[in-house]
Design a protein around this motif. Structure first.
Motif, mmCIF file in Angstrom:
data_model
loop_
_atom_site.group_PDB
_atom_site.id
_atom_site.type_symbol
_atom_site.label_atom_id
_atom_site.label_comp_id
_atom_site.label_asym_id
_atom_site.label_seq_id
_atom_site.Cartn_x
_atom_site.Cartn_y
_atom_site.Cartn_z
ATOM 1 N N ARG A 290 33.455 53.705 111.782
ATOM 2 C CA ARG A 290 33.266 55.158 111.909
ATOM 3 C C ARG A 290 33.752 55.638 113.280
ATOM 4 N NH1 ARG A 290 30.251 57.881 108.134
ATOM 5 N NH2 ARG A 290 29.067 56.593 106.653
ATOM 6 N N GLN B 287 30.037 73.474 105.509
ATOM 7 C CA GLN B 287 29.296 72.731 104.514
ATOM 8 C C GLN B 287 29.056 71.257 104.892
ATOM 9 O OE1 GLN B 287 30.848 73.050 100.537
ATOM 10 N NE2 GLN B 287 29.411 71.566 99.669
ATOM 11 N N TYR B 288 30.040 70.667 105.560
ATOM 12 C CA TYR B 288 29.984 69.224 105.738
ATOM 13 C C TYR B 288 29.780 68.752 107.190
ATOM 14 C CZ TYR B 288 31.816 69.121 100.986
ATOM 15 O OH TYR B 288 31.998 69.299 99.636
ATOM 16 N N LEU B 289 30.016 69.629 108.149
ATOM 17 C CA LEU B 289 29.985 69.198 109.547
ATOM 18 C C LEU B 289 28.863 69.872 110.321
ATOM 19 C CD1 LEU B 289 33.811 69.251 110.366
ATOM 20 C CD2 LEU B 289 32.460 67.421 109.340
ATOM 21 N N SER B 290 28.401 69.173 111.327
ATOM 22 C CA SER B 290 27.386 69.731 112.209
ATOM 23 C C SER B 290 28.051 70.675 113.199
ATOM 24 C CB SER B 290 26.676 68.604 112.964
ATOM 25 O OG SER B 290 25.889 69.130 114.006
ATOM 26 N N LEU C 281 30.292 64.564 111.717
ATOM 27 C CA LEU C 281 29.880 64.089 110.398
ATOM 28 C C LEU C 281 28.509 63.423 110.514
ATOM 29 C CD1 LEU C 281 33.152 62.397 109.075
ATOM 30 C CD2 LEU C 281 32.011 64.370 108.030
ATOM 31 N N ALA C 282 27.595 63.786 109.658
ATOM 32 C CA ALA C 282 26.292 63.120 109.664
ATOM 33 C C ALA C 282 26.484 61.647 109.341
ATOM 34 C CB ALA C 282 25.369 63.761 108.641
ATOM 35 N N LYS D 228 30.416 60.463 95.963
ATOM 36 C CA LYS D 228 29.190 60.708 95.217
ATOM 37 C C LYS D 228 29.334 60.394 93.736
ATOM 38 C CE LYS D 228 27.537 64.175 98.510
ATOM 39 N NZ LYS D 228 27.183 65.599 98.743
ATOM 40 N N THR E 275 34.765 74.078 104.808
ATOM 41 C CA THR E 275 34.506 72.640 104.951
ATOM 42 C C THR E 275 33.621 72.375 106.159
ATOM 43 O OG1 THR E 275 36.560 71.947 103.857
ATOM 44 C CG2 THR E 275 35.581 70.405 105.432
ATOM 45 N N THR F 1 25.036 59.857 107.451
ATOM 46 C CA THR F 1 24.854 59.610 106.018
ATOM 47 C C THR F 1 26.012 60.125 105.165
ATOM 48 O OG1 THR F 1 23.590 61.678 105.877
ATOM 49 C CG2 THR F 1 22.335 59.629 106.187
ATOM 50 N N THR F 2 26.951 60.843 105.779
ATOM 51 C CA THR F 2 28.092 61.354 105.022
ATOM 52 C C THR F 2 28.933 60.178 104.535
ATOM 53 O OG1 THR F 2 28.181 63.358 106.375
ATOM 54 C CG2 THR F 2 30.129 62.834 105.065
ATOM 55 N N VAL G 55 34.479 63.380 99.729
ATOM 56 C CA VAL G 55 33.016 63.301 99.649
ATOM 57 C C VAL G 55 32.569 63.364 98.187
ATOM 58 C CG1 VAL G 55 30.854 64.459 100.248
ATOM 59 C CG2 VAL G 55 32.665 64.247 101.957
#
Length: 343
Positions: free
Chosen positions: A288, A337-340, A223-224, A155, A334, A226-227, A151
């Motif tokens: 995805r 911070q990164y997953l729903s 994962l959103a 970015k 992880t 938008t990730t 990720v």
């Protein structure tokens, strides 16, 4: 979707697609299980695309170094790196992740190809059946530990990294027995010596490939949209492979005859790994959470799509996070911070 034996045979005689070619200048590619078979053939393809870094992640120092030299001779790519990782040892997986984290570089493509094809129970030092730990738990652990790096890469370099998990069409042929699907600790049961009877182990590889599909779908669902990360599973097809080198007796004879009649070359199978890692550059969102076979997105098994399969997927995901979070707290970080928290 269900896959009959005749569907399987028909797929083996389909016209092969050419390998996908993309300019990988400046990008970093990591291939697990890269010293032989599908992993090595995929690595050869990546090497022809001018990657900034190409890391061969192997269990054996000697075999890995031999692969690096063989790769150089075959492709002219002279800067491949050998990194050691043993998926049958959680400590080794953590050390691999530590090294990549401390390295501070980017990670654009992770191909998780390493696997074993065992038909008997072999316990690891971590207390798990080796097939389950190598093919599933450690494969998932690598993905979750390296996800933040990927990720960050997205970015910083305006790119869209991919995690490719090598599964198989055999996932269509496994369904959880009722007692197991309702077990409060599915993975713990599957990984125990008591459960791994010779009869149960006959289907162990098939089960692990189903678990790979469930992991990819569960991770993608959390994962959103938008990730900036694509996670997919790929079926390389039935091809010549060292995975079956442990076969003996009538099973070995049958497999030998099937290979003569039906098997792809290992190179042809590796094209699917490359396709999953590089295809649809203009519309990567199509991949995805996808299950890929024969260079296209295919529907997964009826069990995976069923309500029962969804429940099993979520329960295994929750149990896996508990297990791996105890192995390395970075897994929990992880996820937070990164997953729903909900699918």
């Amino acid at each position: 979707m269900q896959l009959s034996f005749w569907d399987f045979v028909k797929n083996q005689f389909a016209t092969p697609e050419p390998v996908v070619k993309v300019d990988l200048t400046g990008k970093t590619v990591v291939v697990l299980g890269a010293n032989t078979g599908l992993g090595f053939e995929a690595t050869k393809h990546f090497a022809t695309m001018n990657p900034g870094r190409l890391i061969l992640a192997c269990r054996s120092q000697s075999k890995g170094q031999a692969a690096v030299e063989k790769l150089k001779a075959a492709t002219g790519y002279a800067t491949a790196e050998l990194w050691i990782i043993d998926l049958a040892d959680f400590a080794s997986v953590k050390q691999f992740a530590d090294k990549l984290e401390q390295d501070g570089g980017r990670l654009d493509i992770l191909v998780e190809n390493a696997a074993v094809g065992l038909f008997t129970y072999e316990g690891t030092k971590d207390g798990w059946d080796a097939s389950l730990q190598v093919n599933c738990l450690s494969t998932s652990l690598v993905a979750l530990l390296l996800l933040p790096i990927m990720v960050k890469t997205a970015k910083e370099h305006s790119t869209l990294p991919r995690i490719v998990v090598v599964s198989s069409e055999v996932h269509y042929w496994y369904t959880f027995e009722k007692g197991l699907s309702e077990d409060p600790e599915i993975l713990k049961t599957l990984g125990s010596a008591e459960y791994c009877t010779p009869k149960k182990m006959e289907e162990r590889y098939i089960l692990t490939k189903l678990l790979n599909v469930l992991f990819v779908r569960a991770l993608n669902a959390r994962l959103a949209p938008t990730t900036p990360l694509i996670v997919d599973a790929v079926n390389p097809g039935y091809c010549y492979s060292e995975l079956r080198r442990g076969l003996s007796g009538i099973r070995a004879v049958v497999d030998y005859l099937m290979e003569l009649v039906l098997a792809f070359s290992t190179e042809r199978g590796s094209r699917q790994l490359v396709w999953a890692a590089l295809a649809h550059q203009d519309h990567p969102e199509k991949l995805r959470g996808a299950y890929i076979s024969a260079s296209k997105v295919e529907e997964v098994s009826d069990f995976v799509l069923s309500r029962e399969g969804g429940k099993v997927q979520d329960r295994i995901w929750d149990e896996m996070l508990d297990i791996l979070g105890k192995v390395d707290p970075r897994v929990t970080a992880t996820v937070n911070q990164y997953l729903s928290p909900t699918a």
